[in-house]
Design a protein around this motif. Sequence first.
Motif: not given
Length: 316
Positions: A70-99
């Motif tokens: 609640n404290q994080a949300l109060k400051f404006g953070a978004e929250y998504a209930e999703t499992q991260v299953v993979g990533i691509n960190f090879s570029d400057e903009i990074k990608e995170v793959f949710g389900t």
Amino acid sequence: MTDELYDVIIIGGGPAGLTAAQYTARSKLKTIVLDKSPTAGALAYSNRIENYPGITEPVTGLQLLDMFRNQALKFGAEYAETQVVGINFSDEIKEVFGTVKTYKGKTIIVATGSMGRKPGIPGEEQFLGKGVSYCATCDAAFFKDLAVCVVGDSEEAVKEAGVLVRFAKMVYLISPLKEPGYPMDGPPFSSDKVLIMAGTRVVSIHGTDVVTNIKLKNTESGEERDMPVDGVFIYLAGNKPVVDFLNASVSISEKACILTHRSMETSIPGVFAAGDVTCGEVRQVVVAAAFGCIAALSAEKFIHNRTRARSDWSKS
Ligand SMILES: Cc1cc2nc3c(=O)[nH]c(=O)nc-3n(C[C@H](O)[C@H](O)[C@H](O)COP(=O)(O)OP(=O)(O)OC[C@H]3O[C@@H](n4cnc5c(N)ncnc54)[C@H](O)[C@@H]3O)c2cc1C
């Protein structure tokens, strides 16, 4: 794929991830927390927290997590209930793959904790859903008038035994420790349907279509014997950093924890890690939160290209 670009993507919604979110969101960085489940982390498993500073009355882990979120949300953070299953960190903009979708971020904070225990007892995986369970609240009703065992020595295991005793005809509480680490007064120990089997290890789980029996070993004498049961509820604490989705992209130690610099930066610039998933020696909520704070301030420094992290209070 979402077109939104986040300043900070935080993977994991435990104390480390949510503290990091609180700091980055309060710094006006566009922040999202991707969390597999608010009940899957180490803190969520804890029935009673009384050593987190400022919490003068005991709270459950879930209550404390709600406060962090609640404290994080109060400051404006978004929250998504999703499992991260993979990533691509090879570029400057990074990608995170949710389900369901892919998230793009300038920086990443990995805070997935250390509850990555894989089924370890022979037969556990084979009979999962066929007598083996990790959730008495979910499955206890299927074991009406049957014999079940609860494997583990946490308060969580005792709590779950308390649920099972309302349905099962017999609940064996099996702990490898000679003196289990839970208080043995109060429910469910007053019930004559609960038998404590301390100093006992479950060697293997057997059955046909469903579980029929387990093999037990006395941890002192080494003596083995079979015991008929219909259900095996396992509450052995996980102790394996959750790093599988990273595909070895960041440097990982022999013990599979993420190696970080003092700033909590990993071997990849712009990718930070915090909490139990890192190689810190002390696993406590206050330490995870502190790591989360450092990772957040370092991510902010990275984004603003500064040479030093700015203290959060320096702008208030
Ligand atoms: C039974 C028990 C009792 C404890 N008691 C205490 C205590 O009394 N006091 C104390 O200070 N500490 C206690 N601890 C330790 C404390 O809970 C941990 O040190 C702390 O929770 C670590 O925080 P974390 O954020 O690093 O990880 P966690 O709390 O484990 O949170 C990790 C989060 O990451 C998420 N996640 C995992 N994989 C993925 C994925 N692939 N994608 C997205 N999200 C993911 C999980 O859902 C979870 O929300 C206890 C731990 C246990 C297990």
